[in-house]
Design an enzyme around this catalytic site. Structure first.
Site, PDB file in Angstrom:
ATOM      1  N   HIS A 204      -1.350   1.288   8.579  1.00 60.03           N
ATOM      2  CA  HIS A 204      -2.014   1.596   7.303  1.00 60.03           C
ATOM      3  C   HIS A 204      -3.505   1.237   7.352  1.00 60.03           C
ATOM      4  CE1 HIS A 204       1.789   2.437   5.189  1.00 60.03           C
ATOM      5  NE2 HIS A 204       2.275   1.470   5.938  1.00 60.03           N
TER       6      HIS A 204
ATOM      7  N   ASN B  72       5.957   3.845  -0.121  1.00 61.18           N
ATOM      8  CA  ASN B  72       5.501   4.973   0.697  1.00 61.18           C
ATOM      9  C   ASN B  72       5.616   6.253  -0.115  1.00 61.18           C
ATOM     10  OD1 ASN B  72       4.736   3.701   3.086  1.00 61.18           O
ATOM     11  ND2 ASN B  72       6.755   3.888   4.023  1.00 61.18           N
TER      12      ASN B  72
END
Length: 519
Positions: free
Chosen positions: A63, A136
């Protein structure tokens, strides 16, 4: 020698050293004479260089590339029957929120439009502390065994020798771990390339628990549904933008908010009682499965709105630190082993990346007073004054006690943990439903081409054949179409246990006395 006139910045601030002393000329450096060597006494110059050498913190291992904004969460429906969390005790309650969206596998300079899942992390600042939603944009993930996570991420990164992304590594892992198939179906569909960070849904993926004052709980899955719908790019559009504007997602988000078009999401929960969990066809702790909406309908909770761009990306987004272990009373993690692993891993990486006092940084600091026994260390902003840093009778702290209902659920949880080990026919039912019932003809064709464009670059014939056998376990026609597109012979489906065998395994496991001891 410095001149008498002090340099002023555009906003009217006077240019200074880090200790606040005004500086007349930012570009100047003290020397011995016009052409002499630099002087060590020039603190401004040394200060500038020393900070420059240290102004990068480690990027996130996953990320790394992302965008963010600020806004609020508002409770719109009463769910106080599910959780005693103070945020839910009244319709209309609000909490200030910070969001960070991100791609997963790429570095900080990678393209926003890469085919990749997207992180969707939200920090809610409630009156009982910060509650982080570390979600997510897909309701499932590639794995359900936390031991596999570092291995999986390594296959998405760069080859140790060539330092290149390697499709053989990518598909070698997936073909050996068929439980990843549900996520692979989503990743190579149209949703694998969202049109901007703010035009997508968010999902908890993991099962959490909403707990009442008396300890009774429901299992929950949290859904964030984009009010404008989930917008996607074609593979070709995503590729073009990756070359022409790799920061497309960041730019779109910033411009949208600046125009006053504030993106919003409706927040829902799915709920399941422990008794329902024990009878559920799938494993409530399985991160590769979804809960059918017909059986467990979405229940509205609130609204999430982001209406404020950040003023400084590093301070407000890069330094933001989210963790699923940041929960509040009335919310608890389930026994999902991947979630349990994340409860440790996220704060651990924050302590490495930002320092032991990462929760004292302004973007991470709770709005409520902090009272505990943690003191000192680098970057201490909140020292808690003269209060003793131990359990003192001189200045005692008060403690909030919890009550727990006596539920005989432990044997099931132990059985459910073991049930996650083996791949069975159950692992292909939901991917098959996506292919046969959700994808239309156009989506099917795009899916085949998206997979073929990536799998076709694999050099290993063994890896190709193995992955095609996994696709065949989903649907033989799907596998055959991909095989034809990459010029590979058709293969037979992967052999796995039937659903009935899996259910018998789950039932038999509960009979073992050693399981009760472990649980």
């Amino acid at each position: 020698m410095p001149s008498q006139q002090v340099f002023n910045t555009k906003d009217g601030a006077v240019y200074t050293t880090s200790n606040g002393a005004p500086v007349a000329e930012p570009y100047a450096a003290e020397k011995v004479g016009p052409n002499g060597p630099l002087l060590l006494q020039d603190f401004h110059h040394i200060d500038l260089l020393a900070h420059f050498d240290r102004e990068r913190i480690p990027e996130r291992v996953v990320h790394a590339k992302g965008a963010g904004a600020h806004g609020y969460f508002e409770v719109t429906h009463d769910i106080s029957d599910l959780s005693c969390a103070a945020i839910f005790n009244k319709v209309g309650n609000k909490a200030r929120a910070t969001v960070r969206w991100s791609t997963v596998g790429g570095e900080s300079g990678s393209a926003d439009t890469a085919r990749d899942p997207r992180g969707f992390a939200v920090k809610l600042r409630t009156e009982e502390g910060n509650w982080d939603w570390v979600f997510n944009n897909t309701p499932v993930f590639f794995l359900r065994d936390p031991a596999k996570f570092p291995h999986f991420i390594h296959t998405q990164k760069r080859d140790p020798q060539t330092h290149l992304k390697d499709p053989d590594m990518f598909w070698d892992y997936l073909s050996q771990n068929p439980e990843s198939m549900h996520q692979v179906m989503i990743l190579f569909s149209d949703r694998g390339t969202p049109n901007g960070y703010h035009r997508q849904h968010g999902y908890s993926g993991h099962t959490f628990k909403f707990v009442k004052e008396n300890g009774e709980f429901h299992y929950v899955q949290i859904h964030l549904r984009a009010d404008g719908g989930f917008k996607t790019l074609t593979n070709e559009q995503a590729g073009q933008l990756a070359g022409s504007n790799p920061d497309y997602g960041i730019q779109e988000l910033f411009n949208t908010i600046e125009k006053g078009e504030f993106p919003s999401w409706t927040v829902y929960v799915q709920t399941m009682t422990p008794e329902q969990a024990e009878k559920f066809r799938y494993n409530v702790l399985d991160l590769t499965k979804v809960w059918p909406h017909k059986e467990f309908p979405l229940r509205p909770v609130g609204k999430l709105v982001f209406n404020e761009n950040v003023q400084n990306y590093f301070a407000e987004i890069e330094q933001s630190a989210f963790s699923p272990s940041h929960v509040v009373p009335g919310v608890e993690p389930s026994a999902d082993p991947v979630l349990q692993s994340r409860l440790f891993s996220y704060p651990d990486t924050h302590r490495h990346r930002l320092g032991v006092n990462y929760q004292q940084l302004p973007v991470n600091s709770p709005i409520v007073p902090i009272a505990n026994f943690q003191r000192d260390g680098p970057a201490t902003f909140i020292s808690q004054g003269a209060r003793p840093n131990y359990q003192s009778t001189i200045q005692p702290l008060t403690y909030k006690k919890k009550a727990y209902a006596g539920v005989q659920h432990e044997v099931f949880l132990g059985s459910a943990q073991l049930d996650l080990i083996e791949v069975t026919e159950l692992d292909f039912e939901q991917p098959r439903a996506l292919w046969s019932k959700v994808f239309d003809d156009g989506a099917k064709e795009r899916y085949v081409q998206n997979v073929a464009g990536h799998l076709g670059n694999v050099k290993s014939a063994e890896v190709k054949a193995r992955q095609l056998s996994v696709f065949a376990a989903v649907d033989q026609g799907l596998s055959d179409r991909i095989a034809k597109a990459i010029g590979h012979p058709t293969v037979q489906p992967l052999k796995v246990k039937s659903a009935n065998e899996a259910r018998r395994f789950r039932a038999d496991v509960g009979k073992f006395p050693e399981l009760k001891a472990r649980s």
